[in-house]
Scaffold this active site. Structure first.
Site, mmCIF file in Angstrom:
data_model
loop_
_atom_site.group_PDB
_atom_site.id
_atom_site.type_symbol
_atom_site.label_atom_id
_atom_site.label_comp_id
_atom_site.label_asym_id
_atom_site.label_seq_id
_atom_site.Cartn_x
_atom_site.Cartn_y
_atom_site.Cartn_z
ATOM 1 N N GLU A 73 0.696 -1.232 -0.137
ATOM 2 C CA GLU A 73 -0.075 -0.064 0.161
ATOM 3 C C GLU A 73 0.982 1.066 -0.035
ATOM 4 O OE1 GLU A 73 -3.240 1.024 -0.171
ATOM 5 O OE2 GLU A 73 -2.414 3.203 0.109
ATOM 6 N N GLN A 74 0.767 2.051 -0.775
ATOM 7 C CA GLN A 74 1.379 3.264 -1.092
ATOM 8 C C GLN A 74 1.493 4.391 0.098
ATOM 9 O OE1 GLN A 74 0.205 5.581 -4.408
ATOM 10 N NE2 GLN A 74 -1.666 6.403 -3.498
ATOM 11 N N TYR A 119 -27.715 9.365 4.334
ATOM 12 C CA TYR A 119 -28.019 8.321 4.924
ATOM 13 C C TYR A 119 -27.230 8.237 6.531
ATOM 14 C CZ TYR A 119 -24.066 6.208 2.407
ATOM 15 O OH TYR A 119 -22.923 5.951 1.679
HETATM 16 C C1 LIG Z 1 -18.949 9.578 -4.680
HETATM 17 C C2 LIG Z 1 -18.588 8.345 -4.756
HETATM 18 C C3 LIG Z 1 -19.518 7.564 -3.914
HETATM 19 C C4 LIG Z 1 -19.388 6.030 -3.910
HETATM 20 N N1 LIG Z 1 -20.275 5.284 -3.172
HETATM 21 C C5 LIG Z 1 -20.422 3.986 -3.309
HETATM 22 C C6 LIG Z 1 -21.083 3.087 -2.592
HETATM 23 O O1 LIG Z 1 -22.073 3.842 -1.851
HETATM 24 N N2 LIG Z 1 -21.216 1.768 -2.902
HETATM 25 C C7 LIG Z 1 -20.179 1.100 -3.533
HETATM 26 O O2 LIG Z 1 -20.129 -0.177 -3.588
HETATM 27 N N3 LIG Z 1 -19.000 2.001 -4.189
HETATM 28 C C8 LIG Z 1 -19.326 3.440 -4.149
HETATM 29 N N4 LIG Z 1 -18.431 4.078 -4.848
HETATM 30 C C9 LIG Z 1 -17.250 3.582 -5.338
HETATM 31 C C10 LIG Z 1 -16.079 2.679 -4.286
HETATM 32 O O3 LIG Z 1 -15.716 3.991 -3.647
HETATM 33 C C11 LIG Z 1 -14.893 2.356 -5.145
HETATM 34 O O4 LIG Z 1 -15.378 1.640 -6.275
HETATM 35 C C12 LIG Z 1 -13.900 1.486 -4.423
HETATM 36 O O5 LIG Z 1 -13.313 2.261 -3.450
HETATM 37 C C13 LIG Z 1 -12.932 0.735 -5.157
HETATM 38 O O6 LIG Z 1 -12.036 0.242 -4.293
HETATM 39 P P1 LIG Z 1 -10.357 -0.135 -4.800
HETATM 40 O O7 LIG Z 1 -9.904 -1.108 -3.688
HETATM 41 O O8 LIG Z 1 -10.890 -0.950 -6.166
HETATM 42 O O9 LIG Z 1 -9.789 0.990 -4.978
HETATM 43 P P2 LIG Z 1 -9.513 2.134 -3.861
HETATM 44 O O10 LIG Z 1 -10.565 2.520 -2.889
HETATM 45 O O11 LIG Z 1 -9.168 3.265 -4.754
HETATM 46 O O12 LIG Z 1 -8.092 1.616 -3.422
HETATM 47 C C14 LIG Z 1 -6.895 1.696 -4.059
HETATM 48 C C15 LIG Z 1 -5.540 1.647 -3.118
HETATM 49 O O13 LIG Z 1 -4.389 1.445 -3.642
HETATM 50 C C16 LIG Z 1 -3.595 2.328 -3.296
HETATM 51 N N5 LIG Z 1 -2.738 2.648 -4.417
HETATM 52 C C17 LIG Z 1 -3.067 3.652 -5.318
HETATM 53 N N6 LIG Z 1 -1.809 3.532 -6.281
HETATM 54 C C18 LIG Z 1 -0.873 2.670 -5.739
HETATM 55 C C19 LIG Z 1 0.459 2.265 -6.223
HETATM 56 N N7 LIG Z 1 0.807 2.926 -7.244
HETATM 57 N N8 LIG Z 1 1.219 1.488 -5.268
HETATM 58 C C20 LIG Z 1 0.662 1.019 -4.209
HETATM 59 N N9 LIG Z 1 -0.605 1.108 -3.677
HETATM 60 C C21 LIG Z 1 -1.433 2.365 -4.495
HETATM 61 C C22 LIG Z 1 -4.306 3.331 -2.964
HETATM 62 O O14 LIG Z 1 -3.728 4.314 -1.749
HETATM 63 C C23 LIG Z 1 -5.534 2.731 -2.059
HETATM 64 O O15 LIG Z 1 -5.535 2.509 -0.846
HETATM 65 C C24 LIG Z 1 -18.448 5.548 -4.844
HETATM 66 C C25 LIG Z 1 -17.574 6.416 -5.313
HETATM 67 C C26 LIG Z 1 -17.553 7.628 -5.350
HETATM 68 C C27 LIG Z 1 -16.493 8.540 -6.285
#
Ligand SMILES: Cc1cc2nc3c(=O)[nH]c(=O)nc-3n(C[C@H](O)[C@H](O)[C@H](O)COP(=O)(O)OP(=O)(O)OC[C@H]3O[C@@H](n4cnc5c(N)ncnc54)[C@H](O)[C@@H]3O)c2cc1C
Length: 400
Positions: free
Chosen positions: A36-37, A219
């Protein structure tokens, strides 16, 4: 010389998707290292909706009990006109909903969700976690993929999983399709103490106030102590994209909405805002020994509240297939794409459409309200395909 590490599996990104993938792998007894970055694992201070398809995954991984400790079960999702304050339609999350999907619909604080998964990861001997490791590039080398970190450290793995979100460095290697696309909308979000906003009947629901080119979602989270708000509007495009949708534009966009909506918007956190982006569905996510999940694979508009839910589905699907295919990692990745690409492509596409539907104006909005206004609150035909999905099982989907 910088450190060279050899691991069996590496997950790049310790967000909801990456940590859940690590947990799902460990539940199969497969060792995994997470990079994790950020200096600490963490989430932004806002809420997240979790539909039954996500709770099914959390249940299977043994963390649902923890998540439910602080999550709130809203009685209904209610769609209201942001202008007139009148109800358009609702989904009743009561007994019939639970019976249909086997799980409730919950809303929770993102930090609470992440903490539950992180605690479970920390208790798993097969998982090693590292923060402060930013991956800047990936390369293939024989039967391995190598994650190259910004500080020169390298992690060579039989399987590399890019769970590094919207701006994925791993995707640049596996898909290489440039930057994600602007949706045209901007979001302000955050939590406030529930007592800070006026009481009204239905405050405990998941309320979606909609209007032309805008919406406000409200909510309760954290046992009802905090109140989550997400204010979204179509921003005028001018200058660098990160500057679109400044707070004065937010206020102007919501000028014609009801008193309650404007009160909510006044209270929403203005320190930071998100210029929303997604991508069109990709045909494939993998290259050699590297693949993607979550937002790295299929970033989507948030109008179906499914981005995190889909990341959870990906996590268990991928772990199951890596366990089933043993050393044949490319075969596992191919089977993973066959299962997950069509499903997530449909969610990405419908999420965009949903945005158009809720932000509609004029005669389209009148038609929408007339059509939705006639449906029964316990008619689940529009949500079956989404919430009824069982990862790893043949989908029994009814397309809306
Ligand atoms: C306004 C809004 C509301 C939302 N509401 C909902 C909801 O109600 N329900 C729902 O299901 N989804 C919702 N979403 C979508 C949801 O937030 C994302 O789809 C979800 O967070 C994706 O998770 P992820 O782990 O794939 O990516 P992320 O949460 O983006 O996590 C990526 C991780 O990787 C790390 N990282 C990035 N680059 C690097 C690198 N180069 N090297 C090492 N680490 C790195 C980051 O620091 C982070 O910890 C919403 C999104 C938005 C914008």
């Amino acid at each position: 010389m910088s450190a060279r590490h050899r691991v069996e599996r590496v997950v790049v990104g310790g967000g909801i998707g990456g940590l859940t993938a690590a947990l799902a792998l460990a539940r199969h007894g497969l060792p995994v290292h997470v990079l994790e970055q950020a200096p600490e694992f963490g989430e932004i201070g806002a809420g997240v909706q979790l539909a039954p398809n996500a709770l099914r995954v959390l249940d299977r991984l043994g963390v649902l009990g923890d998540v439910l400790t602080s999550a709130v079960r809203p009685p209904k999702a209610v769609m209201m006109s942001a202008v007139t304050g009148e109800q358009i339609t609702a989904i009743d999350f009561g007994e019939e909903f639970r019976a249909a999907y086997g799980h409730p619909y919950v809303v929770t604080h993102r930090s609470d969700l992440l903490a539950a998964v992180l605690d479970a990861c920390r208790a798993e001997p097969a998982i090693t976690l590292e923060t402060g490791r930013s991956v800047r590039a990936v390369r293939q080398d024989g039967d391995t993929a190598v994650a190259e970190c910004a500080d020169g450290a390298e992690y060579r793995a039989d399987a590399l999983i890019g769970a590094d979100g919207l701006w994925s460095a791993v995707r640049a290697h596996t898909v290489g399709d440039g930057d994600p696309a602007y949706i045209g909308d901007v979001a302000y979000r955050g939590t406030i103490p529930t007592a800070a906003i006026s009481d009204r009947a239905g405050k405990e629901d998941m309320t979606w106030w909609i209007g032309p080119g805008l919406h406000l979602i409200q909510y309760p989270v954290r046992g009802g102590e905090l109140f989550n708000q997400v204010a979204v509007f179509t921003a005028a495009a001018h200058g660098p994209a990160e500057e679109w949708g400044q707070p004065d534009e937010l206020d102007r966009a919501f000028e014609a909405t009801s008193d309650y909506v404007r009160e909510g918007v006044r209270l929403v956190d203005r320190d930071r805002h998100w210029v929303l982006r997604d991508r069109p569905p990709a045909a494939a996510w993998s290259r050699g020994r590297a693949t993607l999940l979550g937002d790295a694979a299929h970033p989507m508009a948030q109008y179906l509240a499914q981005g995190a839910c889909q990341a959870l589905e990906d996590a268990v699907a991928l772990a199951d297939l890596l366990a089933a295919h043993g050393p044949d990692v490319p075969a596992a990745f191919a089977a993973y794409e066959a299962e997950r690409v069509p499903r997530t492509a449909k969610v990405q596409t419908w999420a965009r459409r949903m945005g158009e539907i809720v932000h509609a104006d004029g005669v389209t909005a009148l038609l929408r309200d007339a059509l939705l206004g006639g449906r029964d609150e316990r008619d689940f035909q529009y949500t079956d395909w989404l919430y009824g999905h069982r990862t790893g099982a043949a989908p029994t989907e009814r397309t809306p």
